[in-house]
Design an enzyme around this catalytic site. Structure first.
Site, PDB file in Angstrom:
ATOM      1  N   ASP A   1       0.861  -1.178   0.000  1.00 18.89           N
ATOM      2  CA  ASP A   1       0.000   0.000   0.000  1.00 18.89           C
ATOM      3  C   ASP A   1       0.903   1.236   0.000  1.00 18.89           C
ATOM      4  O   ASP A   1       2.089   1.144   0.326  1.00 18.89           O
ATOM      5  CB  ASP A   1      -0.887  -0.035   1.245  1.00 18.89           C
ATOM      6  CG  ASP A   1      -1.766   1.194   1.365  1.00 18.89           C
ATOM      7  OD1 ASP A   1      -2.344   1.609   0.360  1.00 18.89           O
ATOM      8  OD2 ASP A   1      -1.844   1.752   2.477  1.00 18.89           O
TER       9      ASP A   1
ATOM     10  N   ASP B   1      -1.341  -0.781   6.093  1.00 18.74           N
ATOM     11  CA  ASP B   1      -1.568  -0.279   7.450  1.00 18.74           C
ATOM     12  C   ASP B   1      -3.007   0.112   7.710  1.00 18.74           C
ATOM     13  O   ASP B   1      -3.348   0.495   8.828  1.00 18.74           O
ATOM     14  CB  ASP B   1      -0.672   0.930   7.721  1.00 18.74           C
ATOM     15  CG  ASP B   1      -1.186   2.191   7.035  1.00 18.74           C
ATOM     16  OD1 ASP B   1      -1.703   2.074   5.902  1.00 18.74           O
ATOM     17  OD2 ASP B   1      -1.082   3.267   7.630  1.00 18.74           O
TER      18      ASP B   1
ATOM     19  N   ASP C   1      -6.850  -2.415   3.760  1.00 17.69           N
ATOM     20  CA  ASP C   1      -5.867  -3.449   3.415  1.00 17.69           C
ATOM     21  C   ASP C   1      -6.181  -4.789   4.079  1.00 17.69           C
ATOM     22  O   ASP C   1      -5.575  -5.805   3.722  1.00 17.69           O
ATOM     23  CB  ASP C   1      -4.459  -3.014   3.844  1.00 17.69           C
ATOM     24  CG  ASP C   1      -4.033  -1.713   3.190  1.00 17.69           C
ATOM     25  OD1 ASP C   1      -4.251  -1.577   1.975  1.00 17.69           O
ATOM     26  OD2 ASP C   1      -3.492  -0.839   3.898  1.00 17.69           O
TER      27      ASP C   1
END
Length: 713
Positions: free
Chosen positions: A402, A602, A606
């Site tokens: 990410d 995080d 996700d």
């Protein structure tokens, strides 16, 4: 199993699906035990109100209540003849009395599971544990009750050797291992509980007569009108009908900046309304909301992972059959062809085979390495959640990352100013920060923080006005200021052509740009961005050097994502992706391309991908949901930790292989000796007592080898 109270009402859970941790294909609508392995079934999606884990509480109680008895019976077995407290016969009866509650009460669940594995023709580790401890105990009971049937060669210290302590220690160690495993398994439901906790418990419904009332969330129907006040969470998915505000969607989208919402814009349930009042119409409720869909994806991704134990069970199944066959062959060959008393020799040698093949070393081989490795990792800020993560990490060849909060800091920070003729950058920052003191927007907070860090003296703003989605206006030290985007400047008739080109360049680099006008004249622009972590470029370079293919997937715009990718040398970039897109990307890499995939992120968005990946890696600086969904957490939020964790993974996997080699080597050498293959040449037999000592030595060697990991740099 979901039902609704009225047509169009939110689905209300009236039943729970239960599944087996080791056999995810087993599902039923009521609690119970797995028909394949006997383990207690767990709820597929846990309830927030559920209390503890009954199985964990039961095993913990059995362990602590019988641990003193195990210690005492072990001491008696080792030193009883030296202490002289009992004569030989009474010592055996005393050990029997002490071991009886350990085996028949504390170990009863293991015998049930072992029997069930046989009944279901699915031999596994429970079969070995039940067979080994049961054989040692039954043999010892016979040796205590009828010692006269044994030849004199098996009398030690005035009595036939008994092995109550072996059965007791095996059961206590197994109980301890189950307690540790169940505590680790309970963390898998923590991710789903964290998600469920995001949703508000009530919503403010606007009734047909114009009055308002707070109602439970599960009473909201599709089409209801709801009011969302400043600081409240959006109750369900819907659309804005009236009002304007900024909504923080970072908990679900990963986007760090609040999104401006006006009439006609979509709202996501569980996101946070920042500063304005909204009237919305509900469009998706209950299981149809985005939050509920993410909960389902996390649950399915977690359960779709094949447990590591499944492979161990396959190996154990063949091992069990081999050991049982060896024991039967030993019994009949000695009984039919051995010297007198042939059948007694056959029985004792068969018992020795079963005892030396008891799965202590096999059972400790992997857990001991894992325990040491997880402790070693924790001292370096690397938290593994399970053994599968350690085993898989060294095989990873693809890393999906990410952007926000993983590659970047995850919060907006002031970047730079560009001044128009007649103004200075310092003056632009001071005026913009003075005006932004009246705003709660994160971009404004970044500008005010930067000005104060530089020691600039700020004036108090007057006549402050906030225009949702465009910017702010007000008066500072007698000057009329306007700070916002090109739309606000156009509304005020202020041309931004002189700074248009550098503004576009900044946007391509991933920055948010705001123009400042002073007394209807363009003064300059300010750029705010989400900066890369200082460690990110080096970490990415190191991982690429190790041959890992890195892919970036982010909810941010594709232009910003590509700009970050170019700076880091990441060639494959996916922008504007939703949680289900990240999950699909992981699945595509795994299924179509056959890759071993790690996912680093995080945010809550996700979580499904983290759970689906072979190894989910969460930043310790991120959300609790991400950390609970991941198999590996980097406490410092530093991607360098992945390289360190991979090194530890390689060492641990090598250590586990060595331990398994030790365990199988002892069995390979010990079983034939216990069966009596050396008797025709040497006249020597391996008594069950020596078999127990060999078994203990094999366990000690496994533990000692695992402890070497503590000294690894």
């Amino acid at each position: 199993m979901l039902t609704g109270n009225t047509p169009g009402a939110a689905p209300i859970a009236t039943g729970t699906i239960y599944t087996c941790p080791m056999h995810p294909e087993v599902r039923q609508d009521h609690p119970g035990n797995c028909p394949k392995c006997g383990m207690t079934l767990e709820a597929l999606i846990p309830e927030l109100e559920e209390e503890g884990n009954p199985e964990l509480d039961d095993f913990r109680r059995r362990f602590w209540w019988t641990l003193p008895l195990t210690v005492i019976v072990t001491i008696l077995a080792m030193f009883g003849h030296q202490l002289g407290w009992f004569d030989a016969a009474r010592q055996s009866w005393t050990e029997l009395a002490l071991a009886l509650p350990i085996v028949l009460w504390a170990g009863w669940p293991f015998f049930l599971r072992g029997w069930q594995s046989v009944a279901m023709r699915s031999p596994n580790m429970w079969t070995l544990i039940g067979l080994g401890t049961g054989t040692a105990f039954v043999y010892s009971v016979v040796a205590t009750v009828a010692p006269q049937i044994f030849p004199d060669s098996f009398i030690t210290n005035g009595r036939v050797a008994v092995y109550f302590e072996a059965a007791a220690v095996i059961i206590s160690l197994t109980l301890l291992g189950q307690v540790v495993e169940l505590k680790a398994r309970s963390q898998t439901s923590a991710a789903i509980k964290s998600l469920l906790n995001l949703s508000p418990k009530t919503a403010r419904r606007i009734l047909p007569d114009g009055s308002e009332a707070d109602v439970p969330l599960n009473h909201i129907h599709v089409g209801d009108l709801l009011r969302v006040r400043p600081g409240e969470k959006v109750p369900v998915d819907g659309v804005v009908l009236e009002g304007s505000s900024s909504v923080d969607e970072s908990m679900l989208t990963g986007e760090p900046l609040p999104i401006s919402k006006v009439a006609g814009d979509k709202l996501i349930g569980a996101t946070l309304n920042k500063n304005g009042a909204l009237v919305m119409r509900s469009e998706k409720v209950g299981a149809a909301t985005m939050l509920a869909q993410i909960v389902q994806m996390v649950a399915q991704a977690q359960r779709s992972k094949a447990p590591m134990q499944r492979m161990a069970d396959v190996v154990a199944g063949y091992f069990v059959l081999a050991v049982v066959c060896a024991a039967f062959l030993t019994f009949f060959i000695w009984g039919l062809f051995g010297p007198e008393p042939s059948w007694a020799f056959g029985l004792l040698n068969a018992v020795a085979v079963l005892i030396i093949a008891c799965p202590c070393a096999l059972g400790l081989a992997t857990p001991m390495s894992i325990m040491v490795a997880t402790g070693r990792g924790a001292t370096n800020g690397i938290l593994f959640r399970d053994a599968a993560a350690i085993e898989s990490l060294c095989k990873v060849d693809t890393l999906i990352v990410d952007k926000t909060g993983t590659l970047t800091e995850g919060h907006p920070a002031f970047d730079r100013t560009l001044a128009a003729p007649g103004f200075t950058g310092k003056e632009i920052l001071r005026l913009a920060a003075s005006l932004d003191q009246g705003s709660e927007h994160p971009l404004a907070e970044a500008i005010v923080r930067a000005a104060r860090e530089r020691g600039l003296v700020l004036d108090k703003p007057e006549n402050f006005e906030s225009s949702s989605g465009t910017g702010v206006r007000g008066q500072v030290a007698g000057q009329q200021l306007a700070l916002g985007n090109t739309t606000l400047m156009a509304q005020l008739g202020i041309s931004v052509d002189t700074l248009k080109t550098p503004a576009e360049t900044l946007r391509v680099d991933g920055a948010s740009v705001m123009y400042l006008a002073v007394d209807a004249q363009l003064a300059g622009l300010l750029a705010v961005s989400d900066p890369l972590k200082a460690s990110t470029p080096g970490a990415i370079a190191q991982l690429k050097k190790e041959g890992i293919n890195i892919i970036m997937a982010t909810g941010d715009g594709l232009t910003t994502a590509r700009a970050v990718g170019m700076r880091l040398g990441i060639e494959e970039v996916h922008g504007e992706v939703k949680p289900e897109d990240k999950l699909g990307l992981v699945a595509q890499q795994q299924q179509q391309l056959g890759k071993i995939v790690a996912m680093a992120g995080d945010g809550i968005n996700d979580a499904p991908a983290l759970a689906k990946a072979n190894v989910g890696i969460a930043m310790g600086t991120g959300t609790d949901v991400a950390m609970n969904s991941a198999a590996l957490t980097l406490v410092k939020g530093d991607l360098h930790g992945i390289a360190v964790a991979r090194s530890l993974s390689r060492a641990t996997v090598a250590n586990m292989k060595q331990n398994l080699m030790f365990a199988f080597l002892y069995n390979t050498l010990g079983i034939p000796v216990a069966a009596g293959v050396l008797y025709p040449v040497t006249g020597w037999l391996l008594s069950p007592m020596i078999a127990a000592l060999a078994m203990s030595f094999s366990s000690a060697s496994v533990i000692g080898n695992a402890l070497r990991l503590r000294a690894r740099r």
